[in-house]
Design an enzyme around this catalytic site. Structure first.
Site, PDB file in Angstrom:
ATOM      1  N   ASN A   9       3.406  -3.801  -1.513  1.00  0.00           N
ATOM      2  CA  ASN A   9       2.490  -2.657  -1.590  1.00  0.00           C
ATOM      3  C   ASN A   9       1.510  -2.927  -2.729  1.00  0.00           C
ATOM      4  OD1 ASN A   9       1.192  -0.230  -1.860  1.00  0.00           O
ATOM      5  ND2 ASN A   9       3.013   0.945  -2.469  1.00  0.00           N
ATOM      6  N   TRP A  10       0.293  -3.264  -2.366  1.00  0.00           N
ATOM      7  CA  TRP A  10      -0.698  -3.637  -3.383  1.00  0.00           C
ATOM      8  C   TRP A  10      -1.293  -2.422  -4.096  1.00  0.00           C
ATOM      9  CZ3 TRP A  10      -4.182  -8.061  -0.935  1.00  0.00           C
ATOM     10  CH2 TRP A  10      -3.364  -9.159  -0.638  1.00  0.00           C
ATOM     11  N   HIS A  95       4.685   7.849   0.182  1.00  0.00           N
ATOM     12  CA  HIS A  95       4.969   7.175  -1.095  1.00  0.00           C
ATOM     13  C   HIS A  95       4.974   8.223  -2.215  1.00  0.00           C
ATOM     14  CE1 HIS A  95       4.578   4.613  -4.594  1.00  0.00           C
ATOM     15  NE2 HIS A  95       5.032   3.625  -3.842  1.00  0.00           N
ATOM     16  N   GLU A  97       3.745   8.254  -5.034  1.00  0.00           N
ATOM     17  CA  GLU A  97       2.437   8.462  -5.685  1.00  0.00           C
ATOM     18  C   GLU A  97       1.583   9.409  -4.854  1.00  0.00           C
ATOM     19  OE1 GLU A  97       1.637   4.291  -6.119  1.00  0.00           O
ATOM     20  OE2 GLU A  97       3.217   4.167  -7.630  1.00  0.00           O
ATOM     21  N   GLU A 167      12.874   4.788  -2.748  1.00  0.00           N
ATOM     22  CA  GLU A 167      12.187   4.422  -3.988  1.00  0.00           C
ATOM     23  C   GLU A 167      12.418   5.517  -5.023  1.00  0.00           C
ATOM     24  OE1 GLU A 167       8.799   1.415  -3.313  1.00  0.00           O
ATOM     25  OE2 GLU A 167       7.946   3.405  -3.113  1.00  0.00           O
ATOM     26  N   GLY A 173       7.371   1.098 -11.182  1.00  0.00           N
ATOM     27  CA  GLY A 173       6.427   0.655 -12.204  1.00  0.00           C
ATOM     28  C   GLY A 173       6.952   0.779 -13.621  1.00  0.00           C
ATOM     29  N   SER A 213      10.573  -1.470  -9.204  1.00  0.00           N
ATOM     30  CA  SER A 213      10.765  -2.565 -10.153  1.00  0.00           C
ATOM     31  C   SER A 213      11.547  -3.749  -9.577  1.00  0.00           C
ATOM     32  CB  SER A 213      11.407  -2.052 -11.452  1.00  0.00           C
ATOM     33  OG  SER A 213      10.536  -1.133 -12.094  1.00  0.00           O
ATOM     34  N   GLY A 234       6.020  -3.430  -5.523  1.00  0.00           N
ATOM     35  CA  GLY A 234       4.707  -3.053  -6.042  1.00  0.00           C
ATOM     36  C   GLY A 234       4.142  -4.176  -6.897  1.00  0.00           C
ATOM     37  N   GLY A 235       4.221  -4.014  -8.218  1.00  0.00           N
ATOM     38  CA  GLY A 235       3.609  -4.941  -9.172  1.00  0.00           C
ATOM     39  C   GLY A 235       3.833  -6.415  -8.866  1.00  0.00           C
TER      40      GLY A 235
HETATM   41  P1  13P Z   1       6.902  -1.442  -8.577  1.00  0.00           P
HETATM   42  O1  13P Z   1       7.531  -2.594  -7.827  1.00  0.00           O
HETATM   43  O2  13P Z   1       5.648  -1.818  -9.303  1.00  0.00           O
HETATM   44  O3  13P Z   1       7.908  -0.711  -9.398  1.00  0.00           O
HETATM   45  O4  13P Z   1       6.406  -0.408  -7.440  1.00  0.00           O
HETATM   46  C1  13P Z   1       7.290  -0.021  -6.459  1.00  0.00           C
HETATM   47  C2  13P Z   1       6.538   0.692  -5.413  1.00  0.00           C
HETATM   48  O5  13P Z   1       6.033   1.782  -5.630  1.00  0.00           O
HETATM   49  C3  13P Z   1       6.406   0.045  -4.101  1.00  0.00           C
HETATM   50  O6  13P Z   1       5.900   0.931  -3.149  1.00  0.00           O
END
Ligand code: 13P
Length: 252
Positions: A9-10, A95, A97, A167, A173, A213, A234-235
């Site tokens: 997930n960018w 998600h 966010e 998640e 993050g 993470s 994510g990251g």
């Molecule tokens: P991180 O891997 O940066 O913690 O993000 C997870 C995420 O939100 C994937 O959708």
């Protein structure tokens, strides 16, 4: 059970030139055989270029969001049909966010899942508790509500291909991944709820993936768990070496 699925997930990162560079790198490094289905999820503006760049690979595309509406006067929205048009096969829905910053509810997610299914897109439905909910020992209650409201009204054949992403919000993050054993027990619970809604046969086949993470360092211990059928990254998915190591978690 299908093969594990690993999704990058960018989020709101990467303009087209950067994205194409990363995609070329991923294609080169993953040109051999690997055990997982690989999906990347760039921003809307990158999807078309990514689709063209991925044409000669088996890496698939996911969008990060979709409109609940199918067409018409919804300024700023992108429909499921438009996502199919640019080559998406998956859509990330709900998600944390989007729940946090755009106030998406379980009911909104339910509508979005419905439009995806209508167009033949596979939803990746995200669920997860906040830190406050976890501290108040409400994780399982939150999971149950997110699943029951988000997946209400669907039939067994609708959800056969669905991917559920657990998640925990506090792990996203933060560099603080859930312990694999803790994630495993929530995944088991998610499967139980799905079994109570749709029956054990389909629930046993659902891919329930973990996000929060995930790195090239913790992937192996995460993937050892029986009820963890992939990851949403994510990251680390923005870093070529890390993402491709995650995909090849089984090779070292
Ligand atoms: P991180 O891997 O940066 O913690 O993000 C997870 C995420 O939100 C994937 O959708």
């Amino acid at each position: 059970m299908k093969e594990p699925i690993i999704i990058g997930n960018w989020k709101m990162n990467m303009i087209i030139p950067d994205a194409l560079k990363l995609i070329t790198g991923i294609k080169n490094k993953l040109s051999g055989k690997h055990d997982a289905e690989v999906v990347i999820s760039p921003s809307f503006t990158v999807l078309n270029s990514a689709h063209i760049a991925l044409a000669d690979s088996n890496i698939k595309l996911a969008a990060q969001n979709v409109s609940f509406a199918d067409k018409g006067a919804y300024t700023g929205e992108v429909s499921a049909k438009m996502l199919v048009d640019v080559g998406c096969e998956y859509v990330i829905i709900g998600h944390s966010e989007r729940r946090q910053y755009f106030h998406e509810s379980n009911k909104d997610c339910n509508k979005k899942i419905a439009v995806c299914l209508e167009e033949g897109l596979t939803p990746i439905y995200c669920v997860g508790e906040t830190l406050a909910e976890r501290d108040a020992h409400k994780t399982l209650d939150v999971m149950e509500l997110q699943l029951r409201e988000g997946l209400t009204g669907f039939k067994v054949h609708d959800i056969e291909n669905l991917v559920i992403a657990y998640e925990p919000v506090w792990a996203i993050g933060t560099g603080r991944s859930a312990e694999s054993k803790d994630a495993e027990s929530v995944h088991g619970f998610i499967r139980e709820i799905c079994a109570s809604m749709f029956g054990g046969v389909v629930a046993d086949k659902l891919r329930i993936i973990y996000g929060g993470s995930v790195t090239d360092e913790n992937i192996q211990s995460i993937m050892k768990e029986k009820n963890i059928n992939g990851v949403l990254v994510g990251g680390a998915s923005l870093v070529l070496e890390k993402f491709t190591k995650i995909v090849k978690y089984n090779e070292e």
